[in-house]
Design an enzyme around this catalytic site. Sequence first.
Site, short mmCIF file in Angstrom:
data_model
loop_
_atom_site.label_atom_id
_atom_site.label_comp_id
_atom_site.label_asym_id
_atom_site.label_seq_id
_atom_site.Cartn_x
_atom_site.Cartn_y
_atom_site.Cartn_z
N ASP A 57 0.86 -1.18 0.00
CA ASP A 57 0.00 0.00 0.00
C ASP A 57 0.90 1.24 0.00
OD1 ASP A 57 -1.74 2.09 0.56
OD2 ASP A 57 -2.91 0.97 2.02
N HIS A 58 0.87 1.99 -1.12
CA HIS A 58 1.79 3.11 -1.26
C HIS A 58 1.43 4.30 -0.35
CE1 HIS A 58 5.24 4.81 -2.91
NE2 HIS A 58 4.85 5.11 -4.14
N ARG A 59 0.28 4.24 0.31
CA ARG A 59 -0.05 5.28 1.29
C ARG A 59 0.79 5.12 2.56
NH1 ARG A 59 -6.33 4.20 1.96
NH2 ARG A 59 -5.41 2.11 2.14
#
Length: 540
Positions: free
Chosen positions: A512-514
Amino acid sequence: MAKQQVTVPDIGGAEGAEVIELLVAVGDAVEVDQGLCVLESDKASMEIPSSAAGVIVEILVAEGQELAEGAPVAVIDTGAEAEAEPAEPAPADTQPDAAPTAEPAAVPAAAPAATEVASEVVPVPDIGTDDAVELIEIAVSVGDDVSEGDSLVVLESDKASMEVPAPFAGEVVEIRVNEGDQVKQGDELVVLKGAQVVAAPASAPAPAQEEAPAESPAAPAPVAAAVPPATPAVAPAAGGSVYAGPAVRKLAREFGVPLGEVTGTGPRGRVLKEDLHSFVQQRLKAPAAASTSGGAGIPDIPEVDFGQFGEVETTARSKMDKVTASNMQRSWLNVPHVTQYDDADITDLEAFRASMKAEAERRGTKLTPMPFILKACAVALRDNPKFCSSLADGGESLVYKKYMHIGMAVDTPAGLVVPVIRDVDKKSIWELSEEVLAMAAKARDRKLRPVDMQGGCFTVSSLGGIGGTGFTPIVNAPEVGILGVSRADMKPVWNGSEFAPRKMLPLSLSYDHRVINGGDGGRFMSQLVSLLGDIRQIIM
């Protein structure tokens, strides 16, 4: 208080069926034939209906439990004794009023009761708690005609939703509450005025005498006076009053369906769960031109009649398939995925595993690569704690987990499931080997319990036994990372002076790039490759 036990009816000869979902909780008000739980056998899924109307006082089953025909499911308080009490004094009270009636010929038919036009405040009944509950819906408007038993308002506590029914047929003349109010037992809700069949009190003879001439030509007994108002009770459903139970109202809120637009097919126009399902299916089948985008602004895929091109066969998807599809779509739409690829040199690992074959047979287990992969992931998660976290508070916070529970995707004939191996960091390779085989067997035999698939921090999805050189696994939200494992193969690898044959294992890390940036992902993957290349580091 009268209690009735609901048992499992004839389930079509199945020896046993698993409880896969509970539809009610203690304190819920239920109607006759309302679903209490969902059972699933090898052949079908089925709802167990309530055999009585009342309030759930005890649930005798749990999710994952196996039930057979005749097994107890729940205990319902039908309230039969409470309803019988007010009927007792009626004959005694009506005796004094029978004598002074001006028309003795009509009295014998109406002796037990008299018809009275009266206004009465409807209060909050006994709701099983002294705490205030929220009024979530007003089902009527001033001027509406309602029948006895029609819903006036809907209340909701932490445990259940419940309707407050009209105690008699009449007209709504005043509403004394608003949606969102907190109310308790005895609080005034609405004022009803209309024809009410009651035991005539001492002051009732005069009003009863006024109404008698109007009613006597129409029917021999005043009971008929309560029938006409029941006819228009269905009509207001299009406006403000909708006849539906708490379970149906809750389902409608979950679906986002306006109940006023649903046509009820139950008794007296009552909206059933089947009516909601039909309504939703009709909306889903509507032409794509009517709605050019889905909930996330994504254009709908038009339905195609494939039968026009040749022979087809349509089969219903299993519940597991549909749940998996829903979870995958939700994760894909909500999580910004990044996938990183690398190859791990597992030549030495495979040699060690082969050398332990005899020991594994002695222990009665099989030593596969999966325990080593799980153990290496646990070490990498410990050293890269962001991969062992989840977003919270709408993305404002990160929850760091101090435990190492790792999910293991298993492909079964019924669909994809992800059992969770707990405390991987605290278990030996032999312990993990036994647990991996046991969990995989339970998954294939459909014996996993809900608790067996909860609490994961990270997931490993292996296609090593099937093939492929790489794939993009979808993050199993609310986790933030997942490792894809493909089939190992011998490849020539340059060792500085020559190409040497090495067994290379393709790895695909999605995150998850968040939460995880490229540097975090690179460090995690590099450490994982190093651990699998030299398994001695796992114990360091």
